[in-house]
Design an enzyme around this catalytic site. Structure first.
Site, short mmCIF file in Angstrom:
data_model
loop_
_atom_site.label_atom_id
_atom_site.label_comp_id
_atom_site.label_asym_id
_atom_site.label_seq_id
_atom_site.Cartn_x
_atom_site.Cartn_y
_atom_site.Cartn_z
CG ASP A 96 4.31 -46.69 6.30
OD1 ASP A 96 3.66 -47.22 7.14
OD2 ASP A 96 4.20 -45.48 5.51
N GLY A 136 15.80 -38.13 -2.37
CA GLY A 136 15.86 -36.71 -2.88
C GLY A 136 15.26 -36.11 -1.12
NE ARG A 137 10.84 -32.20 -1.08
CZ ARG A 137 10.06 -32.31 -3.22
NH1 ARG A 137 10.14 -31.36 -3.47
NH2 ARG A 137 9.28 -32.85 -3.29
CB ILE A 138 12.34 -38.02 2.13
CG1 ILE A 138 10.69 -37.47 2.24
CG2 ILE A 138 11.68 -38.95 3.51
CD1 ILE A 138 9.09 -37.91 1.59
CD GLU A 179 -0.51 -48.18 0.79
OE1 GLU A 179 -1.35 -46.76 0.67
OE2 GLU A 179 0.67 -48.57 0.23
N GLY A 220 8.49 -45.47 0.12
CA GLY A 220 8.23 -44.77 -0.37
C GLY A 220 6.57 -44.47 -1.35
NE ARG A 221 2.44 -42.75 -2.92
CZ ARG A 221 2.60 -41.88 -1.62
NH1 ARG A 221 3.21 -42.19 -0.89
NH2 ARG A 221 1.92 -40.20 -1.85
CG HIS A 244 0.86 -45.31 2.81
ND1 HIS A 244 0.63 -45.17 2.32
CD2 HIS A 244 1.86 -43.67 3.68
CE1 HIS A 244 1.10 -44.68 1.33
NE2 HIS A 244 2.02 -43.42 2.44
O1 A2R Z 1 16.14 -39.19 -10.68
P1 A2R Z 1 17.03 -38.03 -10.03
O2 A2R Z 1 17.55 -38.09 -9.71
O3 A2R Z 1 15.39 -36.94 -10.07
O4 A2R Z 1 16.00 -38.37 -8.67
C1 A2R Z 1 14.43 -38.40 -7.77
C2 A2R Z 1 14.45 -39.73 -7.26
N1 A2R Z 1 13.34 -40.66 -9.01
C3 A2R Z 1 13.81 -41.49 -9.17
N2 A2R Z 1 15.20 -42.83 -8.48
C4 A2R Z 1 15.77 -43.88 -10.19
N3 A2R Z 1 14.35 -43.70 -11.27
C5 A2R Z 1 13.20 -42.85 -11.46
N4 A2R Z 1 11.98 -43.60 -12.41
C6 A2R Z 1 12.87 -41.86 -10.48
N5 A2R Z 1 11.86 -41.01 -10.20
C7 A2R Z 1 12.31 -40.23 -8.85
O5 A2R Z 1 13.60 -39.83 -6.49
C8 A2R Z 1 14.55 -37.88 -6.81
O6 A2R Z 1 16.06 -37.87 -5.88
C9 A2R Z 1 13.75 -38.47 -5.65
C10 A2R Z 1 11.69 -38.01 -4.85
O7 A2R Z 1 12.74 -36.80 -4.37
P2 A2R Z 1 12.05 -35.73 -4.05
O8 A2R Z 1 11.13 -35.18 -5.63
O9 A2R Z 1 12.12 -34.72 -3.33
O10 A2R Z 1 10.26 -36.19 -3.02
P3 A2R Z 1 10.70 -36.31 -1.27
O11 A2R Z 1 9.48 -35.36 -0.63
O12 A2R Z 1 11.50 -37.04 -1.32
O13 A2R Z 1 9.07 -37.07 -1.52
C11 A2R Z 1 9.15 -38.78 -2.44
C12 A2R Z 1 8.13 -39.78 -2.46
C13 A2R Z 1 7.35 -39.29 -2.55
O14 A2R Z 1 6.82 -38.79 -3.97
C14 A2R Z 1 6.35 -40.10 -2.00
O15 A2R Z 1 6.21 -41.33 -2.93
C15 A2R Z 1 6.89 -40.51 -0.67
O16 A2R Z 1 8.05 -40.49 -1.15
O17 A2R Z 1 6.16 -40.11 0.37
#
Ligand code: A2R
Length: 316
Positions: free
Chosen positions: A253, A151-153, A258, A228-229, A276
């Site tokens: 991290d 995603g973004r990160i 936690e 991530g988490r 973290h």
């Molecule tokens: O599954 P997709 O294609 O929607 O991709 C999202 C992926 N994602 C998953 N991948 C596999 N299985 C899942 N069940 C699943 N749920 C979500 O995680 C997407 O590529 C990524 C999240 O990206 P963003 O929504 O842009 O979040 P960001 O800002 O990169 O932050 C990610 C996480 C936060 O939620 C905090 O936990 C940590 O990084 O700071």
């Protein structure tokens, strides 16, 4: 009349800005929370929290007039989104402004794992070097890196890795229009890479996604990096694999419980652990605090919310 309840720890910069826009109370300062909620719970229209503390359905129930909840962080796994949605309360978070910082944290862990950084630092700090060097580490260059959560990160991590000329693989629920190689199966990606970097959100869909099978697929020469988490990794399975050498090591991290880290994990020589700190710099926390407060101010002034979570869009 306190119109804003602050649930999470905040910086002095945030405190000063909040003071200009709101009358507020910090939960940590309440000497008798129960009495305060009885007296003032109905005055609270705004809530500021963070992704870990979130808000429980119970506390939300004691704030009958809340209109908006702003979470200081991108992940909002601690927020009971269903309870908020049921009461038409939109939730906001702080995406984007922490991409670079969390990606830098991932890079620190990536490099520390491959170059055995912690042991080398300890070797230099002690007199052990006088008796000879440590065994050589392995290079961080030219690796195959699998990203769980592009995603973004995740995309920022891929960009920051570029000088180390990696081949990038990714796994998510959908294939994206990017130049990297997509895997629809996480275990297959783990088997194909030598570093698995996790930066997916923590929710029911990702809980223990990185299980014993995935960890073993990374293999005895590979590393797991998690920014991530903690809930995404089966920590007990990871500890077992680290102990038995089924994986070379891990840079972590985030953790399942936690701020507690299992003693077993802390004692292992093949892990690099940070508390973290993904987004925790003065500059990035300032940007996150500003965005979290921007959302509250926008709501108070009747303007569109800058960054609502996707689940809240139908409410707006
Ligand atoms: O599954 P997709 O294609 O929607 O991709 C999202 C992926 N994602 C998953 N991948 C596999 N299985 C899942 N069940 C699943 N749920 C979500 O995680 C997407 O590529 C990524 C999240 O990206 P963003 O929504 O842009 O979040 P960001 O800002 O990169 O932050 C990610 C996480 C936060 O939620 C905090 O936990 C940590 O990084 O700071």
């Amino acid at each position: 009349m306190p119109e804003l309840l602050v649930i999470c720890p905040i910086t002095d910069v945030m405190r000063a800005r909040l003071g200009q826009a709101f009358s507020f109370e910090e939960r940590a300062q309440l000497s008798d929370e129960d009495a305060w909620l009885k007296a003032h719970g109905a005055d609270v229209r705004f809530v500021l929290t963070d992704g870990a503390l979130g808000i429980s359905a119970d506390l939300l129930g004691r704030l009958p007039n809340v209109e908006i909840l702003s979470s200081y962080g991108v992940g909002y796994d601690g927020v009971d989104v269903a309870a908020c949605t049921a009461r038409n309360i939109p939730v906001c978070h702080t995406p984007g402004v922490l991409n670079e910082e969390v990606a830098t944290t991932a890079m620190m862990l990536y490099l520390a794992c491959w170059r055995n950084f912690e042991a080398e630092v300890a070797h230099a700090r002690s007199s052990a070097w006088e008796s000879g060097p440590l065994p050589h580490a392995r290079t961080a260059d030219g690796r195959t890196v699998g990203i769980l959560g592009l995603g973004r990160i995740g995309k920022t991590i891929a960009a920051k890795l570029a000088p180390w000329r990696p081949r990038i693989l990714y796994h998510g629920r959908r294939k994206q229009d990017v130049a990297f190689t997509y895997f629809d199966n996480l275990t297959d990606m783990a088997a194909a890479c030598d570093t698995l970097i996790c930066v997916a959100p923590g929710d029911a869909s990702t809980r223990h996604l990185i299980n014993a099978e995935v960890i073993e697929a990374i293999g005895p020469l590979g590393f797991l990096v998690n920014v991530g988490r903690g809930s995404t990794v089966d920590e007990a399975a990871l500890i077992a694999a680290l102990k038995s050498g089924k994986i070379a090591g891990a840079g972590l991290d985030v953790f399942e419980d936690e701020p507690r880290i299992p003693a077993d994990l802390r004692a292992l020589p093949n892990v690099v652990l940070t508390p973290h700190i993904g987004s925790a710099t003065v500059e990035t926390r300032r940007a996150m605090g500003d965005l979290a407060i921007d959302n509250l101010v926008a709501w108070k002034e009747g303007r569109p919310l800058p960054t609502p979570i996707p689940e809240s869009l139908p409410l707006l």
